[in-house]
Design a protein around this motif. Structure first.
Motif, mmCIF file in Angstrom:
data_model
loop_
_atom_site.group_PDB
_atom_site.id
_atom_site.type_symbol
_atom_site.label_atom_id
_atom_site.label_comp_id
_atom_site.label_asym_id
_atom_site.label_seq_id
_atom_site.Cartn_x
_atom_site.Cartn_y
_atom_site.Cartn_z
ATOM 1 N N HIS A 89 0.821 -1.217 0.000
ATOM 2 C CA HIS A 89 0.000 0.000 0.000
ATOM 3 C C HIS A 89 0.850 1.261 0.000
ATOM 4 O O HIS A 89 1.830 1.347 0.732
ATOM 5 C CB HIS A 89 -0.874 0.064 1.270
ATOM 6 C CG HIS A 89 -2.140 -0.696 1.168
ATOM 7 N ND1 HIS A 89 -2.341 -1.861 1.848
ATOM 8 C CD2 HIS A 89 -3.268 -0.463 0.475
ATOM 9 C CE1 HIS A 89 -3.551 -2.303 1.583
ATOM 10 N NE2 HIS A 89 -4.128 -1.481 0.745
ATOM 11 N N THR A 119 -1.883 -5.606 -2.498
ATOM 12 C CA THR A 119 -1.625 -4.484 -3.396
ATOM 13 C C THR A 119 -2.537 -3.312 -3.115
ATOM 14 O O THR A 119 -2.229 -2.184 -3.469
ATOM 15 C CB THR A 119 -1.840 -4.899 -4.865
ATOM 16 O OG1 THR A 119 -3.192 -5.298 -5.037
ATOM 17 C CG2 THR A 119 -0.910 -6.018 -5.256
ATOM 18 N N LYS A 121 -6.751 -1.941 -3.428
ATOM 19 C CA LYS A 121 -7.718 -1.961 -4.527
ATOM 20 C C LYS A 121 -7.574 -0.780 -5.466
ATOM 21 O O LYS A 121 -8.204 -0.722 -6.496
ATOM 22 C CB LYS A 121 -9.136 -2.023 -3.962
ATOM 23 C CG LYS A 121 -9.391 -3.331 -3.260
ATOM 24 C CD LYS A 121 -10.808 -3.455 -2.814
ATOM 25 C CE LYS A 121 -10.996 -4.797 -2.115
ATOM 26 N NZ LYS A 121 -12.343 -4.989 -1.626
ATOM 27 N N GLY A 122 -6.756 0.183 -5.121
ATOM 28 C CA GLY A 122 -6.533 1.304 -6.017
ATOM 29 C C GLY A 122 -7.198 2.565 -5.543
ATOM 30 O O GLY A 122 -7.679 2.665 -4.429
ATOM 31 N N ASP A 128 -8.784 1.390 -11.563
ATOM 32 C CA ASP A 128 -7.983 0.322 -10.976
ATOM 33 C C ASP A 128 -6.682 0.909 -10.457
ATOM 34 O O ASP A 128 -6.139 1.854 -11.031
ATOM 35 C CB ASP A 128 -7.648 -0.748 -12.021
ATOM 36 C CG ASP A 128 -8.779 -1.732 -12.217
ATOM 37 O OD1 ASP A 128 -9.706 -1.725 -11.399
ATOM 38 O OD2 ASP A 128 -8.726 -2.502 -13.189
ATOM 39 N N ARG A 132 -2.299 -2.884 -8.364
ATOM 40 C CA ARG A 132 -3.257 -3.979 -8.562
ATOM 41 C C ARG A 132 -3.131 -4.549 -9.971
ATOM 42 O O ARG A 132 -3.270 -5.751 -10.181
ATOM 43 C CB ARG A 132 -4.663 -3.446 -8.322
ATOM 44 C CG ARG A 132 -5.743 -4.480 -8.454
ATOM 45 C CD ARG A 132 -7.080 -3.850 -8.155
ATOM 46 N NE ARG A 132 -8.158 -4.716 -8.532
ATOM 47 C CZ ARG A 132 -9.414 -4.355 -8.581
ATOM 48 N NH1 ARG A 132 -9.758 -3.131 -8.262
ATOM 49 N NH2 ARG A 132 -10.341 -5.192 -8.941
ATOM 50 N N ARG A 133 -2.843 -3.687 -10.943
ATOM 51 C CA ARG A 133 -2.660 -4.140 -12.326
ATOM 52 C C ARG A 133 -1.245 -4.641 -12.584
ATOM 53 O O ARG A 133 -1.044 -5.587 -13.336
ATOM 54 C CB ARG A 133 -2.955 -3.000 -13.297
ATOM 55 C CG ARG A 133 -4.424 -2.746 -13.499
ATOM 56 C CD ARG A 133 -4.638 -1.596 -14.442
ATOM 57 N NE ARG A 133 -4.278 -0.361 -13.734
ATOM 58 C CZ ARG A 133 -3.709 0.689 -14.295
ATOM 59 N NH1 ARG A 133 -3.418 0.686 -15.560
ATOM 60 N NH2 ARG A 133 -3.416 1.757 -13.585
ATOM 61 N N HIS A 153 -6.041 -14.327 -7.457
ATOM 62 C CA HIS A 153 -6.668 -13.344 -6.574
ATOM 63 C C HIS A 153 -7.055 -13.997 -5.256
ATOM 64 O O HIS A 153 -7.464 -15.152 -5.214
ATOM 65 C CB HIS A 153 -7.895 -12.728 -7.238
ATOM 66 C CG HIS A 153 -7.546 -11.842 -8.387
ATOM 67 N ND1 HIS A 153 -6.937 -10.613 -8.225
ATOM 68 C CD2 HIS A 153 -7.684 -12.011 -9.722
ATOM 69 C CE1 HIS A 153 -6.732 -10.068 -9.384
ATOM 70 N NE2 HIS A 153 -7.177 -10.897 -10.333
ATOM 71 N N SER A 161 -9.979 -8.614 -4.208
ATOM 72 C CA SER A 161 -9.271 -8.233 -5.429
ATOM 73 C C SER A 161 -8.077 -7.322 -5.153
ATOM 74 O O SER A 161 -7.319 -7.003 -6.069
ATOM 75 C CB SER A 161 -10.235 -7.554 -6.398
ATOM 76 O OG SER A 161 -10.767 -6.390 -5.804
ATOM 77 N N GLY A 162 -7.891 -6.913 -3.906
ATOM 78 C CA GLY A 162 -6.743 -6.083 -3.548
ATOM 79 C C GLY A 162 -5.581 -6.880 -3.005
ATOM 80 O O GLY A 162 -4.639 -6.323 -2.444
#
Length: 173
Positions: A89, A119, A121-122, A128, A132-133, A153, A161-162
């Motif tokens: 983060h 990561t 979630k953005g 995004d 995360r990507r 994931h 998803s994070g």
């Protein structure tokens, strides 16, 4: 009196690199600029006039490295232990890449099999997140290939998803 010479551990080296990037030179002093190494791409041959042009087949860059379903289910339900975790983060891509590579290298050397990479979630503006990507793409690169077997994931209780589950390769004896 003897002088003790300490070697920096991998953790200390990563931390030092993170701190050194934020340092500003003193007034009146010039900043030291370290040039990036640039590799010149191979020149593409120019076809002769009148010769047929054949399109090259695109190389597959991204290979899917998904965890198998039984393993993913065991990780989600907590039946398979997550032996390490790293939180990326608030880091820039360079900082996150350095920390992730050092963390996975140490974990692999320590014989750890499953880790959690957080990561985030953005941004809250609906887009995004960059990490995360980027992180799944990094895990598929040649630099990480000797360390990472597969990734997927994470379950909602581990960050959804994070976050990513990462299975490391076994250490060869």
């Amino acid at each position: 009196m003897t002088r003790r010479i300490d070697r920096l551990s991998e953790d200390d080296r990563v931390l030092w690199n993170l701190v050194a990037r934020t340092a500003k030179p003193l007034k009146g002093k010039a900043a030291i600029v370290i040039p990036d190494i640039v590799v010149d791409p191979k020149p593409t041959p120019v076809p002769a006039v009148g010769s047929p042009v054949v399109a090259a087949k695109p190389k597959t860059q991204h290979v899917s490295h998904a965890l198998d379903e039984p393993t993913l289910d065991k990780l989600k339900k907590g039946r398979l232990p997550i032996e390490g975790r790293v939180d990326l983060h608030g880091m820039t891509q360079d900082e996150a890449y350095s920390l992730l590579f050092a963390f996975l290298h140490r974990a692999h050397a320590g014989g750890i099999r499953y880790v959690l990479v957080i990561t985030g979630k953005g941004s809250s503006s609906g887009g995004d997140g960059v990490l995360r990507r980027s992180v799944p793409a990094w895990l598929s690169t040649p630099a990480f290939r000797p360390l990472v077997s597969s990734h997927d994931h994470a379950a909602r209780n581990h960050g959804g998803s994070g976050a990513l589950y990462v299975r490391l390769r076994r250490v060869r004896a």
